[in-house]
Design an enzyme around this catalytic site. Structure first.
Site, PDB file in Angstrom:
ATOM      1  N   GLN A  90     -36.136  -1.147 -37.477  1.00 46.75           N
ATOM      2  CA  GLN A  90     -37.583  -1.040 -37.635  1.00 46.75           C
ATOM      3  C   GLN A  90     -38.260  -2.366 -37.290  1.00 46.75           C
ATOM      4  O   GLN A  90     -37.881  -3.423 -37.811  1.00 46.75           O
ATOM      5  CB  GLN A  90     -37.938  -0.650 -39.059  1.00 46.75           C
ATOM      6  CG  GLN A  90     -37.346   0.685 -39.486  1.00 46.75           C
ATOM      7  CD  GLN A  90     -35.975   0.562 -40.122  1.00 46.75           C
ATOM      8  OE1 GLN A  90     -35.214  -0.339 -39.809  1.00 46.75           O
ATOM      9  NE2 GLN A  90     -35.661   1.483 -41.020  1.00 46.75           N
ATOM     10  N   GLN A 123     -38.352   1.057 -32.332  1.00 42.88           N
ATOM     11  CA  GLN A 123     -38.396   1.855 -33.562  1.00 42.88           C
ATOM     12  C   GLN A 123     -39.576   1.405 -34.425  1.00 42.88           C
ATOM     13  O   GLN A 123     -39.747   0.212 -34.682  1.00 42.88           O
ATOM     14  CB  GLN A 123     -37.090   1.691 -34.338  1.00 42.88           C
ATOM     15  CG  GLN A 123     -37.018   2.555 -35.577  1.00 42.88           C
ATOM     16  CD  GLN A 123     -35.637   2.553 -36.209  1.00 42.88           C
ATOM     17  OE1 GLN A 123     -34.656   2.204 -35.558  1.00 42.88           O
ATOM     18  NE2 GLN A 123     -35.552   2.931 -37.465  1.00 42.88           N
ATOM     19  N   ASP A 124     -40.383   2.375 -34.852  1.00 37.43           N
ATOM     20  CA  ASP A 124     -41.509   2.116 -35.762  1.00 37.43           C
ATOM     21  C   ASP A 124     -42.580   1.221 -35.148  1.00 37.43           C
ATOM     22  O   ASP A 124     -43.063   0.274 -35.794  1.00 37.43           O
ATOM     23  CB  ASP A 124     -41.011   1.483 -37.066  1.00 37.43           C
ATOM     24  CG  ASP A 124     -40.225   2.467 -37.921  1.00 37.43           C
ATOM     25  OD1 ASP A 124     -39.971   3.584 -37.452  1.00 37.43           O
ATOM     26  OD2 ASP A 124     -39.863   2.115 -39.050  1.00 37.43           O
ATOM     27  N   ASP A 175     -39.223   7.380 -34.396  1.00 34.50           N
ATOM     28  CA  ASP A 175     -40.330   7.419 -35.382  1.00 34.50           C
ATOM     29  C   ASP A 175     -41.432   6.437 -35.030  1.00 34.50           C
ATOM     30  O   ASP A 175     -41.973   5.759 -35.917  1.00 34.50           O
ATOM     31  CB  ASP A 175     -39.805   7.099 -36.787  1.00 34.50           C
ATOM     32  CG  ASP A 175     -38.657   7.990 -37.224  1.00 34.50           C
ATOM     33  OD1 ASP A 175     -38.607   9.149 -36.774  1.00 34.50           O
ATOM     34  OD2 ASP A 175     -37.817   7.529 -38.010  1.00 34.50           O
ATOM     35  N   ARG A 227     -40.405  14.424 -37.185  1.00 39.66           N
ATOM     36  CA  ARG A 227     -39.496  14.850 -38.252  1.00 39.66           C
ATOM     37  C   ARG A 227     -40.101  14.456 -39.597  1.00 39.66           C
ATOM     38  O   ARG A 227     -40.908  13.524 -39.690  1.00 39.66           O
ATOM     39  CB  ARG A 227     -38.105  14.254 -38.067  1.00 39.66           C
ATOM     40  CG  ARG A 227     -38.041  12.730 -38.102  1.00 39.66           C
ATOM     41  CD  ARG A 227     -36.607  12.267 -38.041  1.00 39.66           C
ATOM     42  NE  ARG A 227     -36.500  10.805 -38.041  1.00 39.66           N
ATOM     43  CZ  ARG A 227     -35.371  10.147 -38.301  1.00 39.66           C
ATOM     44  NH1 ARG A 227     -34.262  10.815 -38.581  1.00 39.66           N
ATOM     45  NH2 ARG A 227     -35.335   8.836 -38.261  1.00 39.66           N
TER      46      ARG A 227
END
Length: 558
Positions: free
Chosen positions: A356, A378-379, A400, A464
């Site tokens: 992240q 990521q993130d 994500d 998700r």
């Protein structure tokens, strides 16, 4: 984000529409003025036993019970902050990641204290349903309080700090979350109108909406500064929705402006400005600004303007892989109300192997981003909390990469999944709604989803469920062939598949077909009437606050 598990419908048409998310936990919501025992009132909350332990014995109405619960929430928030500060006093015995996680908790607890103090001021004024805008303000604050506690917990978990802090802190996190959830439920059942009067929400003094460039109005002195530095650009335009500029400073790496760093310019901005006074404009000239920027809550109504995507770049590389929490990994973070940014790139260059790593985190109410780019893996983009709007932005990432628990609309944006680590797949969104009464969710409207150049054959999904009541809607969006036919991916087993709300409306492109989508109870293909609930005018009540930004937007469906 959290650590991974180890037809045109215009504003005028909707004269009355049901409020989103005004659920009850029983069959019928009682008359809020009726005197009832706490056991009956508490049936309308998600934690009846916690609720009955909070409320005093004897009959009361929902208003008195709600006021008592919110005061109790404030008391517990102050106690929790004190517990965290005691932990930080023994920092010499704690690891650096644990200290960072506790510092996040202390910061978030202070925000909760401020928010609850504001809520108490509102609920003490009346024992009747509030006007829609005022009710939305309080519901937003109470929603963000739950998000802040959840963020604190996740930081401690992601840095393996839960064993390093006193059990009293962890118990308080669990108990306080239940108390705050009860407060939110009682407020929703008592003060929030069941229907919004759309006519009452039409913006005042803004008779027209602008669908063109961003206009500005300023003094002769500031106009001279503007003309000197922004002579290459034509943003000025007369109109009813001009962005009022009360002052302007220039950031330039070559020393030709007022400051050489963005942080110095922010420090010079006035504190606690009101929307009516206009924006403090910080113009950031082209260049690579390697600095970590945090705009605190007292720096309200700042306007950060760059020279364009790829020209003005704010860059950092903090990551969970290097010991930061997700929350404090952001290159740029803002919690100040009314923040506006245009023509800037926000980057986190940590790379896909570092986990992240946030490029931008916003917990700023009424924050608006126009023609900006968010680049990471990521993130990338942490829409943490409160109400946010993104227009004509580019968003790049892997796992994500649009996540958080704000009430947020993305409109006319470009979403570019890129190549993650080997063996990973890309869920575009991970929405973090934890409570059915939170007025939060992610709405992606009239956007374009295409592969970044290096995506390859990576499986890519629309999202998700990060949390139990995750809520994400895609409307009138182009989806290229990179989207897997299933559309959505589970988080872990059957977690949240019946409690989430995922929906698609009238999307286009080779990845938009719904015949092979997931068959979860919480997934829906919706029609125009349901989709209209997630438009800017309805979901964000944007007609009440977006016109002063000058940013173009479409209030309803297209």
């Amino acid at each position: 984000m959290a650590s991974k598990p180890f037809s045109f419908i215009g504003f005028s048409f909707l004269l009355l529409f049901p409020l989103l998310c005004t659920p009850s936990y029983a069959i019928d919501i009682p008359d809020p003025t009726a005197l009832l025992p706490p056991e009956t009132i508490c049936k309308y909350t998600p934690y009846p036993s916690s609720c009955t332990s909070i409320l005093p014995k004897g009959n009361a109405n929902i208003y008195d019970s709600g006021r008592f619960s919110i005061r109790q929430s404030l008391s517990q928030s102050l106690k929790f902050q004190n517990l965290v500060q005691k932990q930080l006093q023994r920092s010499s015995t704690l690891s650096k990641p644990t200290i960072r996680a506790l510092e996040d908790c202390n910061y978030l607890a202070s925000q909760n204290v401020d928010s609850l103090s504001s809520c108490i001021g509102t609920v003490n004024k009346t024992s009747k349903v509030l006007p829609s805008l005022e009710a939305e303000d309080v519901q937003t604050l109470l929603s963000s309080i739950l998000t802040n506690l959840q963020t604190c917990l996740e930081g401690l978990q992601s840095t393996s700090s839960t064993g390093s802090v006193d059990k009293e802190v962890m118990d308080s996190l669990s108990n306080d979350s239940k108390t705050h959830s009860v407060s939110l439920a009682l407020f929703t059942n008592g003060w929030v109108p069941k229907y919004r009067d759309a006519a009452a929400l039409q913006p005042k003094n803004h008779p027209k909406f602008r669908y063109g460039r961003l206009p500005m109005r300023m003094s002769d002195k500031n106009q001279a500064i503007y003309n000197k530095f922004l002579h290459r650009r034509k943003l000025l335009q007369a109109g009813d929705e001009e962005v009022v500029i009360k002052d302007i400073v220039v950031v330039s790496k070559d020393g030709s402006g007022n400051f050489t760093t963005i942080n110095d310019a922010i420090a010079a901005a006035p504190n606690n400005s009101a929307a009516s006074g206009g924006y403090f404009l910080i113009y950031v000239t082209a260049g690579e600004y390697q600095e970590y920027v945090s705009i605190e809550s007292n720096k309200k109504y700042l306007f950060l303007l760059g020279d364009g995507i790829g020209q003005t770049n704010i860059t950092g590389n903090r990551s969970v892989g290097d010991g930061w929490t997700t929350f404090n990994s952001g290159t740029f973070a803002v919690v100040a109300q009314g923040f506006l940014a245009a023509d800037i790139t926000f980057k986190n260059t940590a790379g896909p192997s570092k986990g992240q790593a946030v490029a931008l985190r916003s917990g700023a109410d009424f924050s608006t981003f126009y023609r900006c780019s968010f680049e990471g893996y990521q993130d990338t983009l942490y829409t943490h909390s409160k109400r946010q709007f993104y227009r004509e932005c580019d968003i790049y990432g892997t796992v994500d990469f649009i996540f958080g628990n704000a009430a947020v609309v993305f409109q006319n944006c470009n979403i570019y999944p890129r190549k993650p680590n080997s063996g990973q797949f890309n869920p575009i969104t991970a929405q973090g709604r934890t409570d059915l009464n939170q007025n939060t969710g992610t709405s992606i409207h009239n956007c374009t989803i295409k592969a970044a150049e290096n995506l390859g054959t990576t499986k890519t999904y629309l999202g998700r469920p990060w949390k139990e009541y995750s809520r994400t809607v895609y409307m009138q969006t182009f989806m290229d062939s990179l989207i897997d036919p299933a559309g959505w991916h589970e988080w872990s087993g059957d977690f949240a598949l019946s409690t989430l709300y995922y929906a698609e409306y009238n999307n286009s492109g080779p990845g938009s077909g719904t015949s092979n989508r997931v068959t979860w109870p919480g997934y829906h293909v919706i029609g125009a009437s349901d989709a209209a609930n997630f438009t800017i005018s309805n979901f964000l009540l944007g007609d009440s606050w977006l016109p002063i930004t000058g940013v173009p937007y479409t209030g309803g469906l297209i």
